[in-house]
Write an enzyme that holds these catalytic residues in place. Structure first.
Site, PDB file in Angstrom:
ATOM      1  N   LYS A   9       0.841  -1.198   0.000  1.00 47.53           N
ATOM      2  CA  LYS A   9       0.000   0.000   0.000  1.00 47.53           C
ATOM      3  C   LYS A   9       0.883   1.258   0.000  1.00 47.53           C
ATOM      4  O   LYS A   9       2.105   1.165   0.191  1.00 47.53           O
ATOM      5  CB  LYS A   9      -0.924  -0.057   1.228  1.00 47.53           C
ATOM      6  CG  LYS A   9      -1.884  -1.268   1.208  1.00 47.53           C
ATOM      7  CD  LYS A   9      -2.728  -1.322   2.478  1.00 47.53           C
ATOM      8  CE  LYS A   9      -3.717  -2.475   2.464  1.00 47.53           C
ATOM      9  NZ  LYS A   9      -4.502  -2.540   3.737  1.00 47.53           N
ATOM     10  N   TYR A  49     -12.460  -3.344  -2.807  1.00 42.62           N
ATOM     11  CA  TYR A  49     -12.952  -3.315  -1.426  1.00 42.62           C
ATOM     12  C   TYR A  49     -14.480  -3.346  -1.375  1.00 42.62           C
ATOM     13  O   TYR A  49     -15.067  -2.779  -0.464  1.00 42.62           O
ATOM     14  CB  TYR A  49     -12.418  -2.093  -0.691  1.00 42.62           C
ATOM     15  CG  TYR A  49     -10.979  -2.241  -0.225  1.00 42.62           C
ATOM     16  CD1 TYR A  49     -10.596  -3.293   0.620  1.00 42.62           C
ATOM     17  CD2 TYR A  49     -10.000  -1.328  -0.597  1.00 42.62           C
ATOM     18  CE1 TYR A  49      -9.282  -3.435   1.064  1.00 42.62           C
ATOM     19  CE2 TYR A  49      -8.680  -1.459  -0.152  1.00 42.62           C
ATOM     20  CZ  TYR A  49      -8.331  -2.507   0.675  1.00 42.62           C
ATOM     21  OH  TYR A  49      -7.035  -2.636   1.118  1.00 42.62           O
ATOM     22  N   ASN A 112      -1.606  -0.147   7.299  1.00 41.81           N
ATOM     23  CA  ASN A 112      -1.040  -1.456   7.646  1.00 41.81           C
ATOM     24  C   ASN A 112      -0.212  -2.090   6.522  1.00 41.81           C
ATOM     25  O   ASN A 112      -0.051  -3.309   6.454  1.00 41.81           O
ATOM     26  CB  ASN A 112      -2.135  -2.394   8.180  1.00 41.81           C
ATOM     27  CG  ASN A 112      -3.229  -2.665   7.172  1.00 41.81           C
ATOM     28  OD1 ASN A 112      -3.122  -2.288   6.012  1.00 41.81           O
ATOM     29  ND2 ASN A 112      -4.271  -3.344   7.613  1.00 41.81           N
ATOM     30  N   GLU A 126      -9.680 -10.896  -7.013  1.00 41.38           N
ATOM     31  CA  GLU A 126      -8.807  -9.714  -6.941  1.00 41.38           C
ATOM     32  C   GLU A 126      -7.769  -9.703  -8.072  1.00 41.38           C
ATOM     33  O   GLU A 126      -7.474  -8.648  -8.636  1.00 41.38           O
ATOM     34  CB  GLU A 126      -8.128  -9.656  -5.565  1.00 41.38           C
ATOM     35  CG  GLU A 126      -9.136  -9.393  -4.453  1.00 41.38           C
ATOM     36  CD  GLU A 126      -8.567  -9.430  -3.050  1.00 41.38           C
ATOM     37  OE1 GLU A 126      -9.275  -8.994  -2.116  1.00 41.38           O
ATOM     38  OE2 GLU A 126      -7.427  -9.915  -2.852  1.00 41.38           O
TER      39      GLU A 126
HETATM   40  P1  DAT Z   1      -7.285  -7.347   5.872  1.00 40.14           P
HETATM   41  O1  DAT Z   1      -6.564  -6.243   5.131  1.00 40.14           O
HETATM   42  O2  DAT Z   1      -6.444  -7.882   6.999  1.00 40.14           O
HETATM   43  O3  DAT Z   1      -7.821  -8.422   4.977  1.00 40.14           O
HETATM   44  P2  DAT Z   1     -10.020  -6.369   6.092  1.00 40.14           P
HETATM   45  O4  DAT Z   1     -10.292  -7.034   4.787  1.00 40.14           O
HETATM   46  O5  DAT Z   1     -10.941  -6.649   7.216  1.00 40.14           O
HETATM   47  O6  DAT Z   1      -8.534  -6.666   6.596  1.00 40.14           O
HETATM   48  O7  DAT Z   1     -10.016  -4.783   5.874  1.00 40.14           O
HETATM   49  C1  DAT Z   1      -9.423  -4.203   4.736  1.00 40.14           C
HETATM   50  C2  DAT Z   1      -8.640  -2.988   5.140  1.00 40.14           C
HETATM   51  O8  DAT Z   1      -9.539  -1.992   5.645  1.00 40.14           O
HETATM   52  C3  DAT Z   1      -7.637  -3.240   6.282  1.00 40.14           C
HETATM   53  O9  DAT Z   1      -6.398  -3.701   5.806  1.00 40.14           O
HETATM   54  C4  DAT Z   1      -7.545  -1.887   6.913  1.00 40.14           C
HETATM   55  C5  DAT Z   1      -8.923  -1.298   6.729  1.00 40.14           C
HETATM   56  N1  DAT Z   1      -9.756  -1.502   7.925  1.00 40.14           N
HETATM   57  C6  DAT Z   1     -10.378  -2.648   8.304  1.00 40.14           C
HETATM   58  N2  DAT Z   1     -11.041  -2.476   9.452  1.00 40.14           N
HETATM   59  C7  DAT Z   1     -10.828  -1.195   9.811  1.00 40.14           C
HETATM   60  C8  DAT Z   1     -11.244  -0.375  10.916  1.00 40.14           C
HETATM   61  N3  DAT Z   1     -12.021  -0.861  11.882  1.00 40.14           N
HETATM   62  N4  DAT Z   1     -10.816   0.913  10.951  1.00 40.14           N
HETATM   63  C9  DAT Z   1     -10.048   1.423   9.971  1.00 40.14           C
HETATM   64  N5  DAT Z   1      -9.616   0.718   8.908  1.00 40.14           N
HETATM   65  C10 DAT Z   1      -9.999  -0.566   8.831  1.00 40.14           C
END
Ligand code: DAT
Ligand code: MG
Length: 149
Positions: A9, A49, A112, A126
């Site tokens: 990212k 997303y 992250n 994806e």
């Molecule tokens: P991952 O990236 O571990 O698959 P995810 O698919 O649940 O996690 O979420 C996608 C991204 O969205 C994640 O890398 C960071 C962001 N994100 C997820 N939950 C969040 C939250 N509660 N607050 C802020 N950003 C969040």
């Protein structure tokens, strides 16, 4: 062979972590089959997303992902989705184990460093969003006979 979509990212790119991160996957024995350096258009961020577009954090997530170039990749290997998710670590870097990418290189959930597909179905979805089949190079790595039994 299993495939996954991995993406460094904008924070990972800006902080000079591309080489370090690729190196970890290479040393593990996984195989990169496609890569591109790109500022992702908003339409593809929405598609990528899609499960999160209604969430309260989505506007922030979208502006972060489109804030600068990302490094997008396809990787191949046996059980690669589970292996790379473990190497990436928990979504919230504050909870990610030391030794994982997020555990070693990040502090907060909104930055992250890396994305990795969470299932084989998600990976195929994806990959098809971000790469055309012609951009993916199938090949054998010379060390495969010492990686797979
Ligand atoms: P991952 O990236 O571990 O698959 P995810 O698919 O649940 O996690 O979420 C996608 C991204 O969205 C994640 O890398 C960071 C962001 N994100 C997820 N939950 C969040 C939250 N509660 N607050 C802020 N950003 C969040
Ligand atoms: Mg996810």
């Amino acid at each position: 062979m299993d495939r996954t979509f991995l993406m460094i990212k904008p924070d990972g790119v800006q902080r000079g972590l591309i080489g370090e991160i690729i190196s970890r996957f290479e040393k593990k024995g996984l195989k990169m089959t496609a890569a591109k350096f790109e500022r992702i258009p908003e339409s593809r961020v929405m598609e990528h997303y899609t499960e999160h577009v209604e969430k309260p954090f989505f506007p922030g997530l979208k502006s972060y992902i489109t804030s600068g170039p990302c490094f997008l990749m396809v990787w191949e290997g046996k059980d690669i989705v589970s292996i790379t998710r473990q190497m990436i670590g928990a979504t919230n870097p504050a909870e990610a184990a030391p030794g994982t990418i997020r555990g070693d290189f990040a502090l907060e959930i909104g930055m992250n460093v890396i994305h990795g597909s969470d299932s084989n179905e998600t990976a195929e979805r994806e990959i098809s969003i971000h790469f055309s089949p012609e951009e993916i190079s199938e090949y054998e790595r010379i060390d495969e006979k010492f990686l797979y039994e």
